[in-house]
Design a protein around this motif. Structure first.
Motif, PDB file in Angstrom:
ATOM      1  N   ASP B 345       0.836  -1.209   0.000  1.00 43.96           N
ATOM      2  CA  ASP B 345       0.000   0.000   0.000  1.00 43.96           C
ATOM      3  C   ASP B 345       0.867   1.255   0.000  1.00 43.96           C
ATOM      4  N   TYR B 374       1.420   5.868  -2.663  1.00 44.74           N
ATOM      5  CA  TYR B 374       0.307   5.324  -1.886  1.00 44.74           C
ATOM      6  C   TYR B 374      -0.701   4.696  -2.855  1.00 44.74           C
ATOM      7  N   LYS B 375      -0.841   3.393  -2.753  1.00 43.49           N
ATOM      8  CA  LYS B 375      -1.722   2.630  -3.645  1.00 43.49           C
ATOM      9  C   LYS B 375      -1.548   3.033  -5.110  1.00 43.49           C
ATOM     10  N   LYS B 377      -0.179   5.790  -6.369  1.00 41.43           N
ATOM     11  CA  LYS B 377      -0.062   7.219  -6.685  1.00 41.43           C
ATOM     12  C   LYS B 377       1.217   7.779  -6.047  1.00 41.43           C
ATOM     13  N   VAL B 408       1.035  12.006   4.036  1.00 39.51           N
ATOM     14  CA  VAL B 408       0.156  11.336   3.072  1.00 39.51           C
ATOM     15  C   VAL B 408      -1.008  10.669   3.807  1.00 39.51           C
ATOM     16  N   LEU B 409      -0.692   9.978   4.910  1.00 43.36           N
ATOM     17  CA  LEU B 409      -1.740   9.289   5.679  1.00 43.36           C
ATOM     18  C   LEU B 409      -2.697  10.291   6.316  1.00 43.36           C
ATOM     19  N   ASP B 411      -3.449  13.283   5.302  1.00 47.81           N
ATOM     20  CA  ASP B 411      -4.294  13.946   4.314  1.00 47.81           C
ATOM     21  C   ASP B 411      -5.377  13.024   3.754  1.00 47.81           C
ATOM     22  N   LEU B 412      -5.238  11.717   4.001  1.00 46.68           N
ATOM     23  CA  LEU B 412      -6.255  10.767   3.547  1.00 46.68           C
ATOM     24  C   LEU B 412      -7.545  10.912   4.329  1.00 46.68           C
ATOM     25  N   THR B 413      -7.383  11.236   5.628  1.00 52.49           N
ATOM     26  CA  THR B 413      -8.542  11.186   6.542  1.00 52.49           C
ATOM     27  C   THR B 413      -9.317  12.501   6.518  1.00 52.49           C
TER      28      THR B 413
END
Lengths: 413, 413
Positions: B345, B374-375, B377, B408-409, B411-413
């Motif tokens: 991931d 990330y996945k 990207k 990155v993590l 900004d995902l949430t």
């Protein structure tokens, strides 16, 4: 010359950080013949700081402080030293400009409190700080020398080495010379027993054995009027030690096993790759700590999962299934597979159990296998490190990887 | 209650060993509300030992010594403490028998000098030592408490925890509570400036900023009659700090950026692989420092040579040729290639120049590029760490790798 090392910092009294500055300075001072009488630590508190200075002033002719030179309000070392020695503090315009330039370069805003770091006792030598914003300084007054250095080790160490140590070395009336011999395959108490005839009743040179993790070392030191005299005494003793336990010595200049192996590989242009499981990259990290090692180090593969071991190194599913990931067979296939992929002269592999969980009766935590493939020929050794933490076990595994490579290279010649 | 920790031992003044006893005791004492005012270290020397005791006696109501309780001639701590407090030394027959039994059990001969360890000040509490032969002791006299503990940490720690700490905890009339907040993307001096309204004139809770490598932290501490009161005061202040610099806080329990990221990955079952050049395996090593991380960490590839970058990750020869190994393009292709190989991931890559050589005007030593895929990207960031050593630059690169993954993590949430 007698010295007090005075460390200033509440974070040390809190136990938040380890006082490595005192360790570094003690070693360095000892090497130039300064006797360290005291380590003292107090917080950023004017009264206590001055009490400590007064005690050091009473007993010692050299005081080295670290810490408390930064830009913030609780950095008080300079102010209190100046007061203690009856010195006015004055702004140094050159240093002020240097701070402005530093912030301009890093692109961060330079707040007013930073200028505090450009103020110094009127009669002192400013010690430049190429690694940070807080310079140090040195005062020589009333038969005492005081050197005040910043707290961060990365700033303190080069400042001491470049600007303070040479001055002090010139003032000491005796010089210390020592050699550190490092050993493998012999324990400290056995080493001491074998060397007892040399150690007993000996005052100069002194012989001291140390148990370092997974090996032991011997420090032979002499303090004489000149460096040459001390050196001759030490070299004579090294000769005697070599006659007794020469086969266990792998280094006579203090170099550790990784340094010895890497220098050997570099000098003979022998290429190296690594495949790690238990150590998770720590071997490759240790290799690449050395600048210029790209000349012989091709790559490191951290195959943490079984899938990675199969895909990257071609370890067979059958081997993993039958013998397990932590086995002589897997270590062997890892080294062999790495050789197929890279063609490096030396391909080293490691697999093991670092814990705290995952151990079995047959393969307890602390067990690991090291494979060394030299030009296609694989040998695997089983090692066991007793009762240690995860970090200790991984340190041990890296050390044994280098040791096993060392033995393969040694037996070639 | 104010405390001096007095460490006795020449090997500490030589810099041969690190004073971890002072670290352990400081943390333990702080937690029960004792103020550690001083750390002092001196050698096994009667005059200096008594001078240190006198200084501690002057300023503190609690003195804890470690070291110098052993059987040999240079172990002098007990004798000097007894003399300092005007206490006679008397043989304790129970302890003498215990020493005889201990040696009988280990099968080693019990030499006469061992009985020295069964002699104690007339008025003291003997502290048992289940881990060795030298018991400790505690004196309560003239409004002072002195606890004398053995030097080896493995003996000192349980003795303190079992026999000294409970007594002291019962005597302390206040409890300390603190929180350590950790920050990114803000410097220490700027942080202090922003928090000045909260820091100025504040006595409880106290706010102290610390510059740790590449980031800074804030310690908010309160000492109140009860732990609950202290906790409430600290939590209120955390709230106020959060209102000012909340966006820079990444941790409120002292966890470092690697721990925060790895816990996040574990809790969300996000898999991870790494491709390193400049850091040479240090990122993977840091990941695998954590036990149980095999659940999400698949593999790490240290592509130190260009050939390895091409073979392992499919970086194109053209990219290496045109942009160089240290470039945004190479970092991007490394992360992308790693994703193709592993399907993890999060695929993180890094390439840069750790020095000391190899820098250019355009790409100086300390420059590195971090790619995060990330996945599938990919994003790449350029970083620069100013004027540090090779080790520092690599430490910084690892820290920025975790930081970039964190962002990155986040900004995902």
């Amino acid at each position: 010359m007698k010295c007090t090392i005075l460390t200033v910092g509440t974070e040390i009294l809190f136990g938040s950080i380890v006082n490595t500055n005192a360790v570094f300075l003690s070693q360095e001072l000892q090497n130039i013949g300064v006797d360290v009488m005291y380590h003292m630590t107090c917080g950023d508190n004017p009264k206590r700081l001055k009490e400590m200075l007064a005690h050091a002033y009473e007993d010692c002719d050299l005081i080295i402080t670290t810490g408390g030179l930064g830009p913030t309000q609780d950095d008080l070392t300079k102010e209190n030293i100046a007061e203690f020695f009856g010195e006015k503090l004055v702004m140094n315009e050159v240093e002020k400009q240097r701070i402005i330039d530093w912030f301009a370069q890093t692109g961060r805003p330079c707040t007013e409190n930073n200028y505090k770091q450009a103020v110094f006792p009127e009669h002192c030598t400013i010690l430049p700080n190429p690694m940070g914003t807080a310079p140090g300084f040195m005062i020589s007054k009333e038969g005492r020398i005081l050197a005040s250095l910043p707290g961060p080790p990365v700033e303190m160490r080069p400042m001491f080495t470049q600007y303070v140590k040479p001055v002090l070395a010139g003032m000491c009336d005796s010089r210390l010379y020592y050699k550190s011999l490092r050993f493998i395959d012999i324990g400290e108490s056995y080493l001491e027993t074998k060397l007892l005839p040399l150690i007993d009743g000996q005052t100069d040179p002194t012989l001291a054995t140390y148990a370092t993790p997974f090996e032991c070392s011997l420090r032979i030191a002499s303090k004489r009027a000149t460096l040459e005299q001390a050196q001759r005494v030490v070299d004579d003793m090294v000769e005697k030690v070599r006659a007794i336990v020469g086969e266990n010595i792998y280094s006579e200049d203090g170099s550790t096993i990784d340094q010895v192996v890497l220098k050997l590989l570099l000098s003979r242009k022998i290429s190296l790759s690594s495949a790690e499981s238990i150590t998770g990259g720590q071997f490759a990290k240790t290799v690449t700590d050395m600048a210029g090692i790209s000349e012989i180090f091709d790559r490191g593969i951290v195959t943490y999962s079984n899938r990675a071991k199969m895909e990257e190194l071609g370890v067979s599913a059958e081997t993993l299934d039958r013998y397990g990931a932590v086995s002589e067979q897997t270590a062997g296939e890892m080294a062999e597979g790495l050789y197929r992929v890279t063609g490096s002269d030396v391909c080293v592999s490691v697999t093991g159990i670092a814990g705290p969980d995952g151990g079995t009766e047959e393969t307890p935590v602390g067990t690991f296998f090291v494979g060394v493939c030299y030009k296609g020929k694989v040998s695997v050794k089983k090692h066991f490190v007793n009762r240690r933490t995860r970090a200790n076990i991984r340190d041990g595994a890296v050390q044994f990887m280098f040791r096993d490579i060392y033995k393969v290279l040694r037996d070639l010649t």
